[in-house]
Design an enzyme around this catalytic site. Sequence first.
Site, mmCIF file in Angstrom:
data_model
loop_
_atom_site.group_PDB
_atom_site.id
_atom_site.type_symbol
_atom_site.label_atom_id
_atom_site.label_comp_id
_atom_site.label_asym_id
_atom_site.label_seq_id
_atom_site.Cartn_x
_atom_site.Cartn_y
_atom_site.Cartn_z
ATOM 1 N N ASP A 138 0.836 -1.195 0.000
ATOM 2 C CA ASP A 138 0.000 0.000 0.000
ATOM 3 C C ASP A 138 0.877 1.253 0.000
ATOM 4 O OD1 ASP A 138 -2.459 1.256 -0.087
ATOM 5 O OD2 ASP A 138 -2.587 1.475 2.082
ATOM 6 N N HIS A 145 -4.424 13.743 1.012
ATOM 7 C CA HIS A 145 -4.549 12.896 2.209
ATOM 8 C C HIS A 145 -3.303 13.049 3.076
ATOM 9 C CE1 HIS A 145 -5.470 9.397 4.719
ATOM 10 N NE2 HIS A 145 -4.269 8.920 4.445
ATOM 11 N N GLU A 210 -10.615 3.779 3.912
ATOM 12 C CA GLU A 210 -9.727 4.578 3.062
ATOM 13 C C GLU A 210 -10.093 4.320 1.610
ATOM 14 O OE1 GLU A 210 -5.579 3.978 4.073
ATOM 15 O OE2 GLU A 210 -5.735 5.376 5.747
ATOM 16 N N GLU A 212 -9.242 4.070 -2.006
ATOM 17 C CA GLU A 212 -7.997 3.869 -2.760
ATOM 18 C C GLU A 212 -8.285 3.185 -4.098
ATOM 19 O OE1 GLU A 212 -4.614 2.361 -0.744
ATOM 20 O OE2 GLU A 212 -5.274 3.052 1.240
ATOM 21 N N ASP A 244 -8.902 0.277 2.316
ATOM 22 C CA ASP A 244 -7.874 -0.078 3.301
ATOM 23 C C ASP A 244 -8.421 0.260 4.694
ATOM 24 O OD1 ASP A 244 -5.492 -0.613 4.615
ATOM 25 O OD2 ASP A 244 -4.609 1.323 4.102
ATOM 26 N N ARG A 248 -7.920 3.546 13.636
ATOM 27 C CA ARG A 248 -7.052 4.702 13.913
ATOM 28 C C ARG A 248 -6.511 4.690 15.340
ATOM 29 N NH1 ARG A 248 -5.895 5.744 8.808
ATOM 30 N NH2 ARG A 248 -7.709 6.400 7.591
ATOM 31 N N GLN A 251 -3.734 2.335 15.271
ATOM 32 C CA GLN A 251 -2.671 2.840 14.391
ATOM 33 C C GLN A 251 -1.816 3.909 15.083
ATOM 34 O OE1 GLN A 251 -4.241 4.430 10.720
ATOM 35 N NE2 GLN A 251 -2.229 4.873 9.863
ATOM 36 N N LYS A 264 -4.224 -2.240 10.243
ATOM 37 C CA LYS A 264 -4.695 -2.362 8.876
ATOM 38 C C LYS A 264 -4.751 -3.798 8.371
ATOM 39 C CE LYS A 264 -3.205 2.260 7.529
ATOM 40 N NZ LYS A 264 -4.189 2.771 6.553
ATOM 41 N N THR A 268 -8.882 -6.089 4.162
ATOM 42 C CA THR A 268 -8.839 -5.099 3.080
ATOM 43 C C THR A 268 -9.843 -5.547 2.022
ATOM 44 O OG1 THR A 268 -6.487 -4.715 3.497
ATOM 45 C CG2 THR A 268 -7.367 -3.908 1.408
ATOM 46 N N GLU A 385 -10.081 12.368 8.088
ATOM 47 C CA GLU A 385 -10.033 13.719 7.519
ATOM 48 C C GLU A 385 -11.397 14.405 7.580
ATOM 49 O OE1 GLU A 385 -8.117 11.402 4.181
ATOM 50 O OE2 GLU A 385 -7.563 13.451 3.646
HETATM 51 MN MN MN Z 1 -3.988 3.016 2.901
#
Ligand code: MN
Length: 444
Positions: A138, A145, A210, A212, A244, A248, A251, A264, A268, A385
């Site tokens: 990834d 971002h 996420e 992507e 993804d 948080r 993380q 993560k 996925t 975000e």
């Molecule tokens: Mn990602």
Amino acid sequence: MPPCFNDGCDETHNPQLRSWVEDANGHADFPIQNLPLGLFRPRGAEPQPGIAIGDHILSIHALVDAGLVEGDALVAGRAAGQGPALNSLLALGAPHRRALRAAVSRLLAEGAPQRPELLHKAADCELLLPAHVGDYTDFYAGIHHALNVGRLFRPDHPLLPNYKWVPIGYHGRSSSLRPSGAPVRRPHGQRKLPDEPVPTFGPARHLDFELELGVWIGPGNQLGQPLAMDAAEGSIAGYGLLNDWSARDLQSWEYQPLGPFLAKSFHTTVSPWIITPEALAPFRQPQQPRSAEDPQPLPYLLSESDQRNGALGVALEVLLLTDAMRQSGLAPQRITASHTENLYWTPAQLVAHHASNGCNLCAGDLLGTGTISSAEPAGYGSLLEITAAGREPLALSSGERRRFLEDGDEVTLCARASRDGFVSIGFGPCRAVVTPACREWEPL
Ligand code: MN
């Protein structure tokens, strides 16, 4: 037929082209101009390779068995049937994919003899991961971002000094990749928020998505033999959507100094159809010019043709449907609209960089681009975000508010490529619903 922006357009892109598969004509995702590759399981049968056409799937097995393809298209059709997934077909590269596409386009075109026996109703089939993914990597190529997340932690210098020089990435986990539709279970982990003195172990409280793009690798490279930019472009077998999922609160506690790990690797989600570079040929565009103060890419990442048409023109959306919305009969709410032009590096640059140290990329490997946020809040590609790390909850049509994802929330990523004079194509959904964490966590 209108002039094509890019090389590589041919009769298969003709906007006048229609199919005898009636539901393909005007189909939002899979008109005859798309023809994506996938792996499907008809009810009660073994998985087999197929091509999406409208609300149907063309069986590549049936196509080969009926003797309807020859030459390179036959080689491609036979390769698709080797092994449990499409890896052998992906390994062949562009000339064989193009031959198969041309043959299938002719066979499905209006006016060709109708062969409904080659088709399955998509609604009666299960869609699987299209390839056995040996490795998944990834990246972090969505510059808005990176800026948004950087600002949350380092308001004065959101981007680290390496960002505009080197495509940042980490090695992901391939065993927990799942196709669209498979529910995602809220993970357990060590959680520690900044205001908590010590970590605790329990279900993630800050579960996020996420947005992507996925990049499927085709021919790849031998160990020790890097790919030049042109070869990197030729090593891409196609594109998909990738969510993804990110915890948080896990993380932020675990990521230093080696990057993402258990926050993560629990799941996925990948869209099951491989949208080929051939299907996307009309929708290529120049890479966004860098601002004058940004460095030029180093020579191994710079190619004139890649800068001229190596970026993709794909519009992206995220839809959210909560349990309460579902029960009230409300439609999923669009919470993000972004675009692939927000990628600071092209797909070929990601591939060339990945192989630049001699690391061998293999057919069926999967790359994620990184979260693709636009510069404006309406295009932010993660809740981190959208809600400023939970400080500004998102208001939903049901009257609910969301800081992060709750159990029962369904997240759908969508992608669509359009250009005047061409028929638009879609990627098909990348969707999953969040299910509760294991009720009693028992180490086995
Ligand atoms: Mn990602």
